[in-house]
Each structure stands twice: as structure tokens, then as C-alpha cells.
Design a protein around this motif. Structure first.
Motif, PDB file in Angstrom:
ATOM      1  N   MET A   1     -20.868 165.615  76.424  1.00 49.53           N
ATOM      2  CA  MET A   1     -20.673 166.552  77.533  1.00 49.53           C
ATOM      3  C   MET A   1     -20.909 165.423  78.723  1.00 49.53           C
ATOM      4  SD  MET A   1     -23.215 169.591  77.118  1.00 49.53           S
ATOM      5  CE  MET A   1     -23.001 170.707  78.528  1.00 49.53           C
ATOM      6  N   ALA A   2     -21.264 164.348  78.677  1.00 46.96           N
ATOM      7  CA  ALA A   2     -21.356 163.335  79.672  1.00 46.96           C
ATOM      8  C   ALA A   2     -20.152 162.467  79.571  1.00 46.96           C
ATOM      9  CB  ALA A   2     -22.587 162.232  79.160  1.00 46.96           C
ATOM     10  N   GLU A   3     -19.557 162.368  78.470  1.00 47.37           N
ATOM     11  CA  GLU A   3     -18.417 161.640  78.254  1.00 47.37           C
ATOM     12  C   GLU A   3     -17.093 162.403  78.864  1.00 47.37           C
ATOM     13  OE1 GLU A   3     -15.876 158.260  76.535  1.00 47.37           O
ATOM     14  OE2 GLU A   3     -17.739 158.508  77.674  1.00 47.37           O
ATOM     15  N   HIS A   4     -17.199 163.787  78.716  1.00 50.81           N
ATOM     16  CA  HIS A   4     -16.306 164.486  79.266  1.00 50.81           C
ATOM     17  C   HIS A   4     -16.595 165.479  80.294  1.00 50.81           C
ATOM     18  CE1 HIS A   4     -13.867 162.938  75.924  1.00 50.81           C
ATOM     19  NE2 HIS A   4     -14.697 163.316  75.075  1.00 50.81           N
ATOM     20  N   ASP A   5     -17.354 164.920  81.376  1.00 52.94           N
ATOM     21  CA  ASP A   5     -18.350 165.850  82.248  1.00 52.94           C
ATOM     22  C   ASP A   5     -17.174 166.819  83.204  1.00 52.94           C
ATOM     23  OD1 ASP A   5     -17.008 163.804  83.952  1.00 52.94           O
ATOM     24  OD2 ASP A   5     -19.056 163.184  84.557  1.00 52.94           O
TER      25      ASP A   5
ATOM     26  N   VAL B   1     -23.374 157.871  67.687  1.00 50.87           N
ATOM     27  CA  VAL B   1     -22.058 157.200  68.121  1.00 50.87           C
ATOM     28  C   VAL B   1     -20.957 158.410  67.990  1.00 50.87           C
ATOM     29  CG1 VAL B   1     -20.462 155.331  67.591  1.00 50.87           C
ATOM     30  CG2 VAL B   1     -22.815 155.080  67.098  1.00 50.87           C
ATOM     31  N   ILE B   2     -20.336 158.528  69.137  1.00 54.16           N
ATOM     32  CA  ILE B   2     -19.031 159.546  69.572  1.00 54.16           C
ATOM     33  C   ILE B   2     -17.962 158.493  69.821  1.00 54.16           C
ATOM     34  CG2 ILE B   2     -20.728 161.419  69.992  1.00 54.16           C
ATOM     35  CD1 ILE B   2     -19.498 160.905  72.630  1.00 54.16           C
ATOM     36  N   ASN B   3     -16.979 159.077  69.193  1.00 55.86           N
ATOM     37  CA  ASN B   3     -15.608 158.419  69.677  1.00 55.86           C
ATOM     38  C   ASN B   3     -15.068 159.129  71.137  1.00 55.86           C
ATOM     39  OD1 ASN B   3     -14.323 160.915  69.153  1.00 55.86           O
ATOM     40  ND2 ASN B   3     -13.334 160.265  67.294  1.00 55.86           N
ATOM     41  N   ASN B   4     -14.448 158.746  71.943  1.00 50.72           N
ATOM     42  CA  ASN B   4     -13.923 159.340  73.208  1.00 50.72           C
ATOM     43  C   ASN B   4     -12.882 160.416  73.192  1.00 50.72           C
ATOM     44  OD1 ASN B   4     -11.847 157.865  72.570  1.00 50.72           O
ATOM     45  ND2 ASN B   4     -12.027 156.226  74.486  1.00 50.72           N
TER      46      ASN B   4
ATOM     47  N   GLN C   1     -12.948 157.523  63.049  1.00 55.74           N
ATOM     48  CA  GLN C   1     -11.623 157.346  63.286  1.00 55.74           C
ATOM     49  C   GLN C   1     -11.431 156.580  64.524  1.00 55.74           C
ATOM     50  OE1 GLN C   1      -9.777 161.319  63.641  1.00 55.74           O
ATOM     51  NE2 GLN C   1     -10.388 161.836  61.521  1.00 55.74           N
ATOM     52  N   VAL C   2     -11.823 155.238  64.467  1.00 54.85           N
ATOM     53  CA  VAL C   2     -11.785 154.263  65.492  1.00 54.85           C
ATOM     54  C   VAL C   2     -11.562 152.912  64.785  1.00 54.85           C
ATOM     55  CG1 VAL C   2     -13.383 155.392  67.180  1.00 54.85           C
ATOM     56  CG2 VAL C   2     -14.384 153.646  65.377  1.00 54.85           C
TER      57      VAL C   2
ATOM     58  N   TYR D   1     -18.956 155.590  72.587  1.00 56.59           N
ATOM     59  CA  TYR D   1     -20.143 155.973  73.400  1.00 56.59           C
ATOM     60  C   TYR D   1     -21.251 155.935  72.517  1.00 56.59           C
ATOM     61  CZ  TYR D   1     -22.260 158.159  77.779  1.00 56.59           C
ATOM     62  OH  TYR D   1     -23.052 158.453  78.748  1.00 56.59           O
ATOM     63  N   HIS D   2     -22.562 155.664  72.744  1.00 55.81           N
ATOM     64  CA  HIS D   2     -23.462 155.604  71.898  1.00 55.81           C
ATOM     65  C   HIS D   2     -24.817 155.490  72.411  1.00 55.81           C
ATOM     66  CE1 HIS D   2     -24.216 150.913  71.982  1.00 55.81           C
ATOM     67  NE2 HIS D   2     -22.709 151.049  72.195  1.00 55.81           N
TER      68      HIS D   2
END
Length: 347
Positions: A149-153, A295-298, A331-332, A339-340
Motif C-alpha cells: 500500500m505504501a509503495e503504490h499509495d 521484501v517486496i518487488n515494485n 522475480q528480481v 522495498y523492504h
């Protein structure tokens, strides 16, 4: 390895099993084939959509064991609730009945029917199967949403809520609902819960009392469960409270379970999160030099999240050393942005 990814059509059998296993009171996953398949379709549309502001999108994720292909849990986010269907709550407040002349001063709690949370984002559909409830799995399935949610606010409201499952027994009987049923609804809790889950909410507006309810008029059993959570929900509530979620007096209209809220960017996980570039590492780690990172990808449609063990001595702000198998799962590649945040074990 356990990863979180967007739900796909092939996940329907597992989603149905989870809906059955979750039981009465888990409104967001009704045991209904057509509606569950519709949830999958809505989620797929949401992940593919180009979004500039939150709308009626519904994001549904699954937790997969990549070694077996088994789906072990679900987790979801509603981008903006109450825009198409009314979103109801009770708000627990107070009124004062006082007479200066008689020297009487009584403060009474009341429940007021409201739609105050219309337009906010909602965490929902979190369910982890019994056999997977160990280690950091529950934290992964809950906390990844905060980073997403923060990465895609632009896709979400600043305010996010979570409705916590209230008190009910193994047969689905809710003390709070039993009082409402006796006086207003003539319908048992499982039926009301199911109708809400399949989107048939008009009965709420038609039958719910229109005026505030004086709490002291409820049965003692109903009063005792206002703002309390189901025994199985207590771990999830503790986790959210550690993140900064608080109840502002809003409770569910069926079982009186608390609704908690927070600002996305004020959550502990988000406050401690950072962006880094990937550095694929083959360095062997020992237990005393290792830390766990969420950890998440973007990506959105290609979203992936997992808990990655890293060697803390190699960790810098600019680069995060990731073992090759975890980079593949996320998948990076080298140089990609991730983002972690820290994901320590429960003490």
C-alpha cells in the motif's frame, strides 16, 4: 519457500477450501462458487488496472509454498469501501442524563448506526490455514500489505481499517446478534453473515434500528462482547496494534467486533521500510549473522513478497544482498529496486 502473489484462476479450489475452513463470521469469503470466482476476477482486473486514485478495486493475494504449489492462506485489500454498497458500523459513544436540581448525573453508553468509514481502504480476507501457523508466516501474510500500500499509495486511501472478527461460538452464535435478532431481525447470525458476504445488504437498512441503542438495555452477554474479538482473532489484533492500529469506538453491526484504523504511512513497518537495489549474493550465512527482512518487488500484476534471510553485516541503505533463490522467487535481478523492512521473530 513461501511467497505471496496475486490470486489466479487456478487458485479457485484452494480459495473455496479456505472459505469453508474459515467458518461463520468470516464475511469476506462466503462459501459461494459464483461469488468466489467473481472475487478472483475482480482481483485480476485490479492488479492489471492503471490507477491514479482509489476506486472500487479489490486486491486478493495468496500465500503459496513454491516447493509444493500448495496455497496456504489468503490476504486482501479493498481500495475504497462503501462507494457502491453501503458500509455500516456502530459507533460506541456516550450521552449524559443529568439534573443539577436533583443532583443526578448518569453517563450512558450508546451505539449509533453510521457510515463514517465510507471511502477508506480496508484490510480483509486474511486467513492462514492451521498447518501453516508457525514461525514468521502470519507476519508475512499480514505485513506485506503495508509495504504494498505504501509503495503504490495512489491506489489507496491514507486511512486504512481492519474489521476484527467478534465473539461467537463454534456454532456461529453471537451474543450481540442474538439480542438484535430477538428484537429486530428474526434471522440467525450465520444467515445474516452470509447475506452480507454475498452482497445482499439491503436488509440491514430495512431492519436495523434507526435510533441509537442504549447499551445498558442490551443483555449482559451482548454488552460483554462489545469491542471484543474472537479467540482465534487475538493474534491478528495484537499484530495490528503493534503496527499502530487503534480502535476509535467503531464496532461491527453483527457481532460487535472492533474495527481498528491507522494511517498507512504511520505504520511501524512502513516507518522502518526502505528502498534498495538488489545485489544477488551467494555468501553463506550463520544464525548469529543473519536477520530476516520482509521484501517486496515494485510490481503490481507481477507482485511478489517473501521473507528473506540476509547477512546483516552486508546490509547497506543502497543495496540489499539477496540469495539467488530468493531473487528468483521475487522475480528480481541485480540492480532492480525493492522495498523492504525488518521482520523479527515474535518475542
Amino acid at each position: 519457500m513461501l511467497i505471496v502473489r496475486p490470486i489466479e484462476e487456478r487458485d479457485y479450489p484452494a480459495l473455496y477450501d479456505i472459505a469453508v475452513e474459515s467458518g461463520v463470521g468470516f464475511t469476506s469469503l462466503p462459501v459461494n462458487e459464483a461469488l468466489l470466482k467473481q472475487k478472483i476476477e475482480r482481483a485480476q482486473e485490479a492488479f492489471k488496472a492503471q490507477i491514479t486514485h482509489p476506486g472500487n478495486e479489490s486486491y486478493l493475494f495468496v500465500l503459496e509454498d513454491t516447493d509444493t504449489g500448495e496455497v496456504l492462506g489468503t490476504s486482501g485489500i479493498e481500495a475504497s469501501v462503501g462507494m457502491n454498497d453501503a458500509f455500516y458500523h456502530y459507533h460506541l459513544g456516550k450521552v449524559v442524563h443529568a439534573s443539577r436540581e436533583l443532583g443526578i448525573h448518569n453517563t450512558v453508553e450508546i451505539l449509533t448506526f453510521c457510515n463514517d468509514y465510507t471511502g477508506v481502504s480496508e484490510l480483509c480476507s486474511l486467513f492462514l490455514r492451521e498447518k501453516a501457523r508457525k514461525g514468521l508466516t502470519g507476519r508475512l501474510l499480514s505485513k506485506f500489505r503495508f509495504l504494498f500500500m505504501a509503495e503504490h499509495d495512489q491506489r489507496f486511501s491514507n486511512t486504512v481499517i481492519a474489521e476484527m472478527r467478534g465473539v461467537s461460538d463454534e456454532q456461529g452464535k453471537s451474543p450481540f446478534w442474538e439480542w438484535l435478532e430477538a428484537h429486530f431481525f428474526s434471522m440467525d447470525f450465520p444467515t445474516a453473515d452470509y447475506l452480507t458476504g454475498i452482497g445482499k445488504k439491503v436488509f440491514i437498512a430495512e431492519l436495523m434500528p434507526k435510533y441509537p441503542i442504549y447499551v445498558n438495555l442490551l443483555s449482559k452477554e451482548a454488552q460483554a462482547c462489545i469491542g471484543q474479538v474472537h479467540e482465534k482473532t487475538k493474534p491478528a489484533l495484537r499484530l495490528l496494534e503493534q503496527e499502530g492500529f487503534r480502535c476509535r469506538g467503531y464496532v461491527d453491526i453483527f457481532d460487535a467486533g472492533p474495527t481498528v484504523e491507522a494511517d498507512i504511512h504511520n505504520l511501524t513497518t512502513v516507518q522502518n521500510a526502505q528502498h534498495s537495489s538488489v545485489k544477488i549474493s551467494n555468501t553463506e550465512m550463520t544464525a548469529d549473522s543473519m536477520e530476516n527482512r520482509l521484501v517486496i518487488n515494485n510490481k503490481v500484476s507481477g507482485f511478489r513478497a517473501c521473507i528473506v534471510p540476509i547477512q546483516n553485516s552486508l546490509h547497506t541503505f543502497d543495496e540489499l544482498p539477496i540469495p539467488a533463490e530468493y531473487a528468483d522467487a521475487l522475480q528480481v535481478e541485480n540492480g532492480d529496486s525493492i522495498y523492504h523492512a525488518p521482520c523479527p521473530k515474535r518475542r
